[in-house]
Structure formats: structure tokens, C-alpha cells
Design an enzyme around this catalytic site. Sequence first.
Site, mmCIF file in Angstrom:
data_model
loop_
_atom_site.group_PDB
_atom_site.id
_atom_site.type_symbol
_atom_site.label_atom_id
_atom_site.label_comp_id
_atom_site.label_asym_id
_atom_site.label_seq_id
_atom_site.Cartn_x
_atom_site.Cartn_y
_atom_site.Cartn_z
ATOM 1 C CG PHE A 111 -0.348 0.503 2.477
ATOM 2 C CD1 PHE A 111 0.396 -0.338 3.285
ATOM 3 C CD2 PHE A 111 -0.492 1.835 2.849
ATOM 4 C CE1 PHE A 111 0.975 0.133 4.451
ATOM 5 C CE2 PHE A 111 0.081 2.317 4.010
ATOM 6 C CZ PHE A 111 0.829 1.462 4.819
ATOM 7 C CE LYS A 112 5.442 1.238 4.613
ATOM 8 N NZ LYS A 112 4.827 -0.058 4.983
#
Length: 462
Positions: A111-112
Site C-alpha cells: 500500500f505504500k
Amino acid sequence: MRYISTRGQAPILTFEEAMMTGLARDGGLYVPETVPTLSAEEIAAMAGKSYEEIAFQVMRPYVGDTFTDEEFESLIDKAYAGFGHAARAPLVQLGPNHFLLELFHGPTLAFKDFAMQLIGQMMQFALGRSGKRITIVGATSGDTGSAAIEAFRGLSNVDVFILFPHGRVSEVQRRQMTTPSEANVHALAVDGDFDDCQAALKDMFNDFDFREEVALAGVNSINWGRVLAQVVYYFSSAVSLGAPHRKVSFTVPTGNFGDIFAGYIAKKMGLPIEKLVVATNQNDILDRTLKTGIQKKEGVTPSISPSMDIQVSSNFERALFDAYGRDGAVVTQQMEDLKSKGEFTISQGAFDFLKATFDSGRASEEETSATITAQRTLTGEILCPHSAVGVKVAEEHLSDIPMITLATAHPAKFPAAVEAATGIYPTLPPRMSDLFEREERVTRVANDLSALQSLIRERRSR
Ligand SMILES: *Cc1c(COP(=O)(O)O)cnc(C)c1O
């Protein structure tokens, strides 16, 4: 829009300055002076819109005059163009009233990418305009470093150096950092552990001459630009389940409190969120804090969800700041207690404030594994260990309000744990299936500050 520090003693900044600065000079974190709200009509109008359109609407008030509308739209489009899913953040259903938000379709499968890809575009644009160059240095246990390299590779005003502990990241993580061939990317394998990498980074930021000489910048999870980009998928997912007409809750696997704090901002902006559930692994400082009102450091025990193996949860300070009615002096005192005594006690009023929004739970190693196994059978979904921590905790908080659990990484990023739980070795998506054939480029460095600094001085372009 102006940004203030959670400790009340640093200069007030614009969006551009806060993004470039990262940590405030008084040791605090930057937050918006006021949080803009969206009306129920504005939220309802997001239904059916693309991720990029929702992103523009949610984030526009925060960037002030750093970008024009057209500029900001184009930066958002570029940031998400490289994602491997047309929906960017698709929802799948796990059971009655339980949904999984897949945040792993970005270029490094965690998700980064949502925040890092956008911050890469925003920084490059701002630097192009000012003619300045910066040197980004980051320390990583795996996911942050690969996401940063992927976001900044080939950008002309930036050099990116990532310090990772030699021999202690997974092969997929290492290859994501060492195979980009652009000259501005520098993967440094440090002879030490993750704490050594982080300590070296901290020392570089505290060496003010060096900091100025190379125009050092940071992109770790306390950067406000990163939090902001993560607010968007709370809106996009809630709206697809019927918000603002229907409430939703979220469960978020977290270590640094970054991702879940973005959910708190979404709620403050007017998204009808019932509960935000913090899910931790066996390193459960946040679960203990939210159960007892006491934040107390204990050692870190390595787990199968390594990106959440954290002892100090830096973004928690932002929530504390609001819980204390934005009193920077109290926050400073509590953070000093944590540093010197290893713990602090939250006042009853502040604790009540936090409990009104946040709930929490933890998953042991066995429970995490068992959840991966069970989901494979019940739904066919193969979870990464971080997402499994979330699903396990979410299951303990299901109600008649829809629950959305955030899936933070692709299972192929953590193949050993997934194979042990399911017997299936998860494969990489086709677009990166040649990762194991690509040539690696990495510099092995001693765990020595001056050696690292010389290398950065020498390698960065001017
Ligand atoms: C970084 C990371 C987390 C934790 O994120 P926070 O910012 O601490 O909330 C969870 N899962 C994965 C896969 C990560 O890379």
C-alpha cells in the site's frame, strides 16, 4: 492551508514546505491547522467516479496554492498510471458485511505505493519549478525502500539512497531495490540490522552541515504528504458501499499508526466512519495503549508480518495532539516521557477521546497463519500475513455496519509465510515476473556514518 507542529514550537509552513521538511524542527509532526470538511452531498457525488477523480476532490483543499487544479490533476494521473488494476484500490467481499480493500496493485505490491508514487510526482514538480535538487535518504526493513525507489527512479532533480540491512530483507524486497537501472537510484546494503540503518539516517539528519550540503530530504511515514494520499481510499471504498447514506467501519493492520491515522482524517472530514480498528501483530504496543491508556515500550520480536514489527509508533503523536485539544506542550511532555522512561499515561479525557473513534486487537503468529489458511478455504482469497492480522482482528469486531479490512501487501511479497499456511507458493503478477532475471546493482557499505556520508557526497549528481 497552513501546517503546524504537534509540539507547537516550529515554524508554520505551507503544504510544499511541510512535504519537503518531513520532521518539524521541534521534533514534532506537521498537521493541517484546520481539517477541511466535505458535505454529505459532496461525498454522495463521488459515487461512480474514478479513483483519480476522488483523489483530486479529497486532497485539493490541502495543497493550497502549491499546485493549480490542472497541475494537481495531472500529478495524480501520473502517480496511479503504473498500477496494475483499473480500480486502483478494488474491494472484494470476504463474508456477510466484511470486505477486503486490496491496496497491493501498485508497482511494488504494497500500500505504500499509493503515497510514495504521488509524493514522487509532487516533489519532482515542485523541484522542477524551483530549480533545486534534493537527496532523499531512507532506511528500510523492506517495503518503504522499494516503494521510494520505484517512485523516484529516473526523476531528474532527485537522488535516492536507500539503506537496508544486508541479508535481512526478503529476496523480492531486495530485488525491487537493486534492479532499477537509473543512475539516480542507489541501493546500499549496510553491514548491520535495521536499527543500525535507522540510527545512521537519524545521525545524518542531525548533522546540519551535511544536511545542508546535500539538501537532505526524508520520505518516511511521518511525512504529511504520505498521510494525505492515504485518506483517499477510505473515501473511495466507503462510497462504493453506500456512504454517506450508510456508515462503515475499517480495520487497519498497522505498526506506525500512519495508515489508520489517514482514516481518522477521513472521518474528521465528514466520512461517516463508525469505528477504526487498529490491528497489531505480537508487537502490540498500540493494542495495549488503546486497552489500558498507558503506552509502554517493550522489545520487538520478529514476526511473519515484519512491516509491523515496530516499537515506537511515530504517527500516534498526531492523534494524541487532537486528543489533548491540540496542546503542544502536553504532547512534548508525553513524548519526552516515552523517550526517557519508556512509557507515558494518557489522561482520562484524552483516552476517552481516542476510544470514541479507535478500537483495537492483536493477532499472534499462530492466529495469523490460521487466518491465511482459513481464508484460502472459505473465500479462495490468499492473504499476505499483514492483511491476515487485519482480517483476524476484524472478525472480532463485525457488526451490522459493513467492515472494510485493508489488505496492505500482495501475498507474493511474503511467499514463505503464505506457502507455510496454504501449501501454495504465491506467484508475482505477470508484469513483474522477470524480477528474478533482472540484473542487480547494489553497494555493500560498512555500518559507519562517515563512510556512508562520503559515499552519498560522491555519488549524488550535481
Ligand atoms: C508499512 C506496512 C504496514 C504498516 O503501515 P503503518 O504506516 O504502520 O500503518 C502494514 N503492512 C505492510 C505490508 C506495510 O508495508
